[in-house]
Design a protein around this motif. Structure first.
Motif, PDB file in Angstrom:
ATOM      1  N   LEU A 102      53.684  53.806  54.453  1.00  0.00           N
ATOM      2  CA  LEU A 102      54.614  53.669  53.347  1.00  0.00           C
ATOM      3  C   LEU A 102      55.973  53.404  53.985  1.00  0.00           C
ATOM      4  N   ASP A 103      56.786  52.594  53.348  1.00  0.00           N
ATOM      5  CA  ASP A 103      58.114  52.321  53.896  1.00  0.00           C
ATOM      6  C   ASP A 103      58.903  53.624  54.010  1.00  0.00           C
ATOM      7  N   THR A 106      59.950  54.852  50.740  1.00  0.00           N
ATOM      8  CA  THR A 106      58.891  55.059  49.741  1.00  0.00           C
ATOM      9  C   THR A 106      58.420  56.513  49.786  1.00  0.00           C
ATOM     10  N   TYR A 133      51.085  52.427  42.317  1.00  0.00           N
ATOM     11  CA  TYR A 133      52.489  52.756  42.563  1.00  0.00           C
ATOM     12  C   TYR A 133      53.254  52.897  41.257  1.00  0.00           C
ATOM     13  N   HIS A 196      54.680  45.248  52.755  1.00  0.00           N
ATOM     14  CA  HIS A 196      55.800  45.304  51.800  1.00  0.00           C
ATOM     15  C   HIS A 196      55.471  44.614  50.476  1.00  0.00           C
ATOM     16  N   GLN A 197      54.213  44.697  50.096  1.00  0.00           N
ATOM     17  CA  GLN A 197      53.766  43.869  48.964  1.00  0.00           C
ATOM     18  C   GLN A 197      54.528  44.127  47.660  1.00  0.00           C
ATOM     19  N   VAL A 198      54.720  45.398  47.330  1.00  0.00           N
ATOM     20  CA  VAL A 198      55.329  45.691  46.027  1.00  0.00           C
ATOM     21  C   VAL A 198      56.758  45.153  45.970  1.00  0.00           C
ATOM     22  N   LYS A 199      57.520  45.452  47.020  1.00  0.00           N
ATOM     23  CA  LYS A 199      58.914  44.991  47.018  1.00  0.00           C
ATOM     24  C   LYS A 199      58.984  43.467  47.014  1.00  0.00           C
ATOM     25  N   LEU A 212      60.207  53.616  44.898  1.00  0.00           N
ATOM     26  CA  LEU A 212      58.778  53.309  44.926  1.00  0.00           C
ATOM     27  C   LEU A 212      58.028  54.580  45.306  1.00  0.00           C
TER      28      LEU A 212
HETATM   29  N1  URA Z   1      54.728  48.095  49.068  1.00  0.00           N
HETATM   30  C1  URA Z   1      55.981  48.152  49.545  1.00  0.00           C
HETATM   31  O1  URA Z   1      56.746  47.235  49.364  1.00  0.00           O
HETATM   32  N2  URA Z   1      56.349  49.278  50.214  1.00  0.00           N
HETATM   33  C2  URA Z   1      55.550  50.326  50.407  1.00  0.00           C
HETATM   34  O2  URA Z   1      55.952  51.320  51.021  1.00  0.00           O
HETATM   35  C3  URA Z   1      54.234  50.255  49.905  1.00  0.00           C
HETATM   36  C4  URA Z   1      53.847  49.124  49.233  1.00  0.00           C
END
Ligand code: URA
Length: 251
Positions: A102-103, A106, A133, A196-199, A212
């Motif tokens: 996790l970042d 996060t 998330y 970093h998929q979600v961001k 997040l």
């Molecule tokens: N996606 C993100 O951008 N950051 C995370 O820590 C996990 C998933």
């Protein structure tokens, strides 16, 4: 396996400490006093006791951590505090590692384990284990954002990332979105876990992720009773279910 190895793996002490216990007559195997640390035992068949108390032989460990912001998800780092530093001395083992990253900013569910097989199954992009998330973004997530995710967004480049330009497959519906002032709270489930998929998904639609939190990995749900920075061992049922949903074998 050798009795001293079994005892050391069970957390009774170092190899030399457990040898001393054996010499002092504190160990029994099937209720017979043992004096030789070289004794071979079948770990699945015998009942080993230390001072009359049954020894639980455990070699694989699984902890659910509620990761706080500010710590990095690696085993060692020269600059930043790592998530491993949250383990109490009695739980720390050099072979434990965070199953996935996790970042630093996060928060939420992170599994600490020494089970490489399970970690592989949970993290492999081919296994499609769901990671859920809660995302807080600036601005309002609209029908257009939902449509853009449905069509797949191209992930912008990041240094060293092999998935640049790839279209995402993850979608949201209006039920996953809640407005909160000028921000939106979104529930997003991803299946591959590209870096970093979600961001990057939100950046691709012009939105900045402000916070997040991961709340689920496969069947494993973040325990609401765990404060940030706290952790606990997985229950047998949680572990069994996680093994099953991730496709990892038991034993
Ligand atoms: N996606 C993100 O951008 N950051 C995370 O820590 C996990 C998933």
């Amino acid at each position: 396996m050798r009795l001293d190895k079994y005892l050391a793996e069970s957390g009774l002490g170092t190899r030399s400490e457990v040898k001393t216990f054996i010499k002092k007559g504190r160990i029994t195997v099937d209720d017979v006093l043992v004096k030789s640390d070289k004794m071979q035992i079948d770990a699945n068949l015998v009942a080993v006791k230390f001072d009359g108390v049954p020894v639980v032989h455990q070699t694989l460990f699984y902890y659910m951590l509620n990761k706080p912001a500010g710590l990095v998800s690696v085993t060692q780092d020269n600059v930043h505090q790592t998530v491993m530093s949250l383990l109490r001395p009695g739980d720390y083992r050099a072979d434990l590692f965070p199953a996935g990253r996790l970042d630093k900013d996060t928060t939420g569910l992170l599994l600490l384990t020494n089970d490489g097989d399970l970690a592989h199954h949970l993290l492999s992009p081919h296994k499609h284990v769901a990671k859920e998330y809660h995302v807080r973004v600036d601005g309002h997530v609209t029908k257009r954002t939902i449509e853009a995710f449905a069509a797949g967004v191209a992930l912008h480049g990041e240094k060293g990332n092999p998935f640049v330009g790839e279209l995402t497959l993850e979608t949201i519906t209006k039920d996953d979105v809640m407005k909160s002032g000028y921000q939106s709270l979104v529930r997003l489930v991803i299946h591959r876990g590209v870096y970093h998929q979600v961001k990057r998904m939100f950046r691709a639609v012009g939105m900045e992720v402000k916070s997040l939190q991961r709340v689920r990995m496969g069947s494993l749900v973040l325990d609401a009773g765990l404060s940030e920075g706290d952790y606990r061992a997985l229950s047998d049922a949680e572990l069994r279910e996680l093994q099953k949903t991730s496709g990892a074998c038991l034993e």
